[in-house]
Enzyme design. Structure first.
Site, PDB file in Angstrom:
ATOM      1  N   GLU A 170      36.581  50.363  61.673  1.00  0.00           N
ATOM      2  CA  GLU A 170      35.872  51.414  62.426  1.00  0.00           C
ATOM      3  C   GLU A 170      34.357  51.337  62.225  1.00  0.00           C
ATOM      4  OE1 GLU A 170      37.537  55.265  61.549  1.00  0.00           O
ATOM      5  OE2 GLU A 170      39.473  54.745  62.414  1.00  0.00           O
TER       6      GLU A 170
ATOM      7  N   GLU B 200      46.057  51.759  62.648  1.00  0.00           N
ATOM      8  CA  GLU B 200      46.121  53.115  62.058  1.00  0.00           C
ATOM      9  C   GLU B 200      46.599  54.068  63.132  1.00  0.00           C
ATOM     10  OE1 GLU B 200      42.636  54.873  60.198  1.00  0.00           O
ATOM     11  OE2 GLU B 200      42.171  52.994  59.176  1.00  0.00           O
TER      12      GLU B 200
HETATM   13  C1  BG6 Z   1      40.452  57.098  59.695  1.00  0.00           C
HETATM   14  C2  BG6 Z   1      39.704  56.332  58.625  1.00  0.00           C
HETATM   15  O1  BG6 Z   1      39.745  57.085  60.890  1.00  0.00           O
HETATM   16  O2  BG6 Z   1      40.696  58.465  59.390  1.00  0.00           O
HETATM   17  C3  BG6 Z   1      40.214  56.682  57.222  1.00  0.00           C
HETATM   18  O3  BG6 Z   1      39.800  54.927  58.825  1.00  0.00           O
HETATM   19  C4  BG6 Z   1      40.346  58.189  57.053  1.00  0.00           C
HETATM   20  O4  BG6 Z   1      39.365  56.112  56.256  1.00  0.00           O
HETATM   21  C5  BG6 Z   1      41.288  58.723  58.140  1.00  0.00           C
HETATM   22  O5  BG6 Z   1      40.808  58.520  55.777  1.00  0.00           O
HETATM   23  C6  BG6 Z   1      41.630  60.224  58.012  1.00  0.00           C
HETATM   24  O6  BG6 Z   1      40.516  61.048  58.079  1.00  0.00           O
HETATM   25  P1  BG6 Z   1      40.556  62.600  57.672  1.00  0.00           P
HETATM   26  O7  BG6 Z   1      39.155  63.067  57.911  1.00  0.00           O
HETATM   27  O8  BG6 Z   1      41.537  63.303  58.559  1.00  0.00           O
HETATM   28  O9  BG6 Z   1      40.967  62.694  56.233  1.00  0.00           O
END
Ligand code: BG6
Length: 470
Positions: free
Chosen positions: A175, A373
């Site tokens: 990202e 992801e």
């Molecule tokens: C993703 C990132 O976009 O979101 C991760 O690659 C991150 O590093 C994940 O932990 C979740 O984000 P959040 O803000 O909901 O904890």
């Protein structure tokens, strides 16, 4: 649990050798932040000066303890059906001063992790940068500095040389737009700069760093593939009205195509260049940059997808003296009736994952990709503990299953999707949100020695992987 029983009911069968696994990152899981030679990244530094910026004041020093428990964790990966797992090497651990000496203890650690994964038939997917600039490199200007770009390329080369005999899937960045948005536009992350022009320079230098790392990898003639992981957040217009449609196209240029086009097609979208040129906001491009970008396309794309972006035409004029922001060209739109994850506040819209797949099929030469992801964050997840002591996260199982139905459909229609990685393996520390939103297949008990317990979704995920479908 008889495998055959599940196989009989499989309605969504995935291609052979489909990757099932999860994604994580070094800074979010390893802990052991300042031992065995590692030096601070921007996260350690920022926490040391402003701990209040982190949820409940919990900083990055002990994140989940993977550094000491990786063997146990890899067994849990097996128990949750992993045939592949993505994490990242921490630059600040491997080369603590950014350039120069390699930390032998870090080499030993990453070697052990890679070997342990392979010994358990889990393919390591290794990412080189997950928001974690070494502080000494930030002091030199971070991604605004070409010296730092050179240092990153050297770090990448070292990683390929040290681990490339066993790691077959490499990613230059996770990202990469996030450090631009969070660090240089919206004041979410250190260095807390709000300046579009500097953000554009950071974006361009990151893309050059990526392309040079791809070039370095190819030069070494290693067996294996290299790519990048992008968060693709497609923009949907409020209506078919041409002004709304234009707003969505512009938002896509800034937030998706700005990175997707150069890494897959070797050039920036002409419309984006035009918009920036008209406003005198183009970054400095050094001699040879555009050629390097053109010559070093990726083999494989990772697609992170969480939620769509909805926009509409701008309703109010922007004050003439306002410093430029992408949002001067469109307004956010909140769609009535949208489905929301009440535990995180993000929209859930499963079919968008299919739209991304079809877009890649039709407009990006059907590039090989995987869902790198996708997942569901839940605040206060301990309330879902059952009497047997594990978290009953049926909402997460539904979330994954509903997304996978669309992934399956995309594959049936010819999209070149090779796998699915959930975010994430075990609950982990997540930047300023710290441990607020839990995403893991495995619970990490912060109050009880970081104990791990597989959630219901983890058990379900194992069957999913064993059956190669559901
Ligand atoms: C993703 C990132 O976009 O979101 C991760 O690659 C991150 O590093 C994940 O932990 C979740 O984000 P959040 O803000 O909901 O904890």
């Amino acid at each position: 649990m008889g495998k055959a029983r599940f196989e009989q009911n499989i309605q969504h069968q995935f291609p052979d050798n489909f990757w099932w696994g999860s994604a994580a990152s070094g800074p979010q899981t390893e802990g052991a932040a300042l031992i065995d030679g590692r030096k601070p990244s921007i996260w350690d530094y920022w926490y040391s000066i402003e701990p209040g910026c982190f949820h409940n004041g919990v900083g990055p020093e002990n994140t989940s303890g993977f550094y000491h428990r990786f063997k146990q964790d890899i067994q849990l990966m097996k128990e949750t059906g992993h045939n592949s797992f993505r994490t990242s090497i921490q630059w600040s651990r491997l080369i603590p001063d950014g350039t120069g000496e390699i930390n032998v203890k870090a080499v030993a650690f990453y070697n052990q992790v890679i070997d342990e994964l392979l010994a358990n038939d889990i393919e390591p997917f290794i990412n080189l940068y997950h928001f974690d600039m070494p502080m000494c490199m930030q002091e030199k200007g971070g991604w605004e500095s070409r010296e730092v770009v050179d240092a990153y390329v050297n770090y990448a080369q070292n990683c390929f040389r040290l681990f490339g005999d066993r790691v077959k899937y490499w990613f230059t960045f996770n990202e990469p737009i996030v450090p631009v948005e969070a660090g240089y536009l919206y004041n979410w992350h250190y260095p807390n700069i709000v300046d579009f022009r500097r953000g554009a320079q950071v974006a361009h230098n990151t893309i050059v760093a990526h392309a040079r790392a791809v070039g370095a990898f190819k030069k070494l003639n290693l067996e294996g593939k290299i790519g990048i992981i992008l968060n693709l957040t497609p923009s949907y217009p409020k209506s078919e009205n041409s002004e709304d449609v234009k707003a969505a196209q512009i938002s896509d240029l800034f937030f998706n195509r700005s990175f997707l086009d150069p890494v897959t097609k070797g050039e920036y979208p002409a419309d984006l260049v035009k918009i920036l040129k008209e406003r005198d906001l183009l970054p400095t491009v050094e001699a040879g940059d555009l050629e390097v970008i053109k010559d070093n396309l990726i083999d494989l794309l990772g697609v992170n997808y969480y939620q769509p972006r909805r926009v509409k035409a701008k309703s109010e004029p922007v004050p003439e003296d306002a410093a430029f922001m992408p949002e001067h060209l469109f307004d956010p739109y909140i769609m009535p009736g949208r489905k929301i994850n009440p535990h995180r506040g993000w929209e859930i819209c499963e079919e968008v994952i299919y739209d991304i797949m079809i877009d890649l099929r039709d407009h990006y030469d059907n590039i090989p990709f995987f869902i790198s992801e996708n997942g569901m964050g839940v605040e206060g997840e301990e309330k879902f503990h059952n009497q047997e002591g594990f978290i009953e996260d049926d909402y997460r199982i539904d979330f994954v299953r509903e997304h996978l139905k669309w992934v399956h459909k995309g594959i049936q229609e010819g999209a070149n999707c090779l796998g699915y990685h959930i975010w994430t393996f075990m609950d982990n520390w997540s930047w300023t949100n710290s441990y607020k939103n839990r995403y893991g297949l495995v619970e990490v008990d912060l109050k009880n020695d970081l104990n791990r317990t597989i959630k219901k979704s983890g058990r379900w995920y194992k069957r999913l992987a064993e059956n190669n479908g559901f």
